[in-house]
Write a protein that holds these residues in place. Structure first.
Motif, PDB file in Angstrom:
ATOM      1  N   ASP A 184       7.182   1.996 -99.181  1.00  0.00           N
ATOM      2  CA  ASP A 184       5.859   2.562 -98.917  1.00  0.00           C
ATOM      3  C   ASP A 184       6.111   3.855 -98.162  1.00  0.00           C
ATOM      4  OD1 ASP A 184       3.276   0.815 -99.394  1.00  0.00           O
ATOM      5  OD2 ASP A 184       4.882  -0.595 -98.883  1.00  0.00           O
ATOM      6  N   TYR A 186       4.688   7.389 -96.367  1.00  0.00           N
ATOM      7  CA  TYR A 186       3.607   8.186 -95.796  1.00  0.00           C
ATOM      8  C   TYR A 186       4.136   9.601 -95.632  1.00  0.00           C
ATOM      9  CZ  TYR A 186       1.038   3.908 -94.914  1.00  0.00           C
ATOM     10  OH  TYR A 186       0.367   2.717 -95.076  1.00  0.00           O
ATOM     11  N   ALA A 190       0.002  12.900 -95.500  1.00  0.00           N
ATOM     12  CA  ALA A 190      -0.714  11.815 -94.821  1.00  0.00           C
ATOM     13  C   ALA A 190      -0.709  12.018 -93.320  1.00  0.00           C
ATOM     14  CB  ALA A 190      -0.087  10.468 -95.178  1.00  0.00           C
ATOM     15  N   HIS A 260       1.373   6.930 -99.973  1.00  0.00           N
ATOM     16  CA  HIS A 260       0.041   6.900 -99.368  1.00  0.00           C
ATOM     17  C   HIS A 260      -0.296   8.297 -98.858  1.00  0.00           C
ATOM     18  CE1 HIS A 260       0.179   2.418 -99.152  1.00  0.00           C
ATOM     19  NE2 HIS A 260       1.462   2.619 -98.908  1.00  0.00           N
ATOM     20  N   VAL A 263      -5.361   7.915 -95.505  1.00  0.00           N
ATOM     21  CA  VAL A 263      -5.193   6.856 -94.517  1.00  0.00           C
ATOM     22  C   VAL A 263      -6.495   6.630 -93.764  1.00  0.00           C
ATOM     23  CG1 VAL A 263      -2.727   7.257 -94.221  1.00  0.00           C
ATOM     24  CG2 VAL A 263      -4.345   8.500 -92.778  1.00  0.00           C
TER      25      VAL A 263
END
Length: 285
Positions: A184, A186, A190, A260, A263
């Motif tokens: 995952d 970020y 982000a 991602h 957020v």
């Protein structure tokens, strides 16, 4: 009249179900941007079980970067004293150099391997919000662990922009993203959205003992000239909580790699400040 089921006193409290869904190993350059320690404090007060904390090198742009991993280790020890959790995670110091400058196996990379190979009913998530040096060395020396863990990393850019965590050890990032580990991510896009007013940060943190300790670290931080912060600070190192303790949905079959870019920063900050206040009152999660 029958009682409203929403308020049925025979039902458990909403807080009663707070058990760990995963175990965590958390790696970061703790002597760099202080938002890493703020994110670590948030993890320690949340439901997932923090089993180990490892420290990584800091970028040469920071003063005293030659022993950044060791200094970061000492800051983590201080933070653990302030949090005063009933059990302390295992700690280890990582290499002080990036892979292209001689970085090698360290206590940190060995501890990551140890926990990845440990049998436990809880799955392991490796959280990294700094350079990937320790993670890369662990994967290089023990490639079998890639199938046993999920990495949550703050770093990189979806648009090819310069990004500090990736740039500090590009060889390490190449090794990690060339492996089979689930990630995952970020990215820069982000954590640039994770913006806090410095005045608001000071006002919010200094309401509690834990927050005041963290604010003191922020206040003493020597900002490199390359950083143009103005009145704002990015608290991107807290973002992994949105994929761990604050994940919106239960984990089922997972996509191997997820990026991602958006957020829920209100959730993240609100939860953090609430847990700091609860910790002050002796009721932390």
């Amino acid at each position: 009249m029958s009682p409203n089921p929403v308020f049925d006193i025979d039902r458990p409290s909403p807080r009663a179900g707070h058990g760990p869904a995963r175990r965590l190993v958390i790696d970061n350059d703790w002597a760099g941007d202080p938002d890493g320690l703020l994110g670590l404090a948030h993890h320690l007060l949340s439901s997932d079980r923090v089993d180990a904390i490892t420290s990584s090198l800091t970028s040469p742009m920071f003063p005293g970067s030659h022993d950044g991993a060791a200094r970061g280790h000492r800051l983590v020890e201080e933070l653990l004293d302030v949090v005063d959790a009933p059990t302390r995670p295992a700690l280890a110091v990582g290499a002080e150099s990036s892979l292209d400058r001689g970085g090698a196996a360290s206590d940190a990379s060995r501890l990551i391997v140890e926990h990845a190979r440990r049998e436990d009913e809880l799955p392991l998530t490796l959280v990294c919000a700094g350079p990937l040096t320790n993670v890369a060395v662990a994967l290089r020396d023990a490639p079998d662990i890639a199938a046993r863990i999920r990495l949550v990393w703050v770093g990189g850019s979806t648009r090819g922009a310069f990004e500090y965590n990736e740039a500090t050890d590009q060889e390490a990032a190449a090794i990690v993203f060339g492996s089979e580990i689930a990630i995952d991510q970020y990215p820069l896009e982000a954590y640039r959205a994770s913006t806090y007013s410095i005045a608001e940060l000071e006002a919010d943190l200094t309401e509690t003992t834990l927050g005041s300790w963290l604010w003191d670290v922020f206040a003493q931080f020597r900002i490199p000239l390359e950083f143009k912060v103005g009145e704002l600070w990015h608290l991107g190192d807290s973002l992994p909580l949105l994929a761990t303790s604050l994940a919106a949905t239960p984990e089922g079959p997972t996509v191997h790699r997820v990026v991602h870019e958006t957020v829920d920063y209100r959730l993240l900050v609100g939860d953090m400040l609430a847990k700091f206040r609860l910790h002050e009152r002796g009721r932390a999660a």
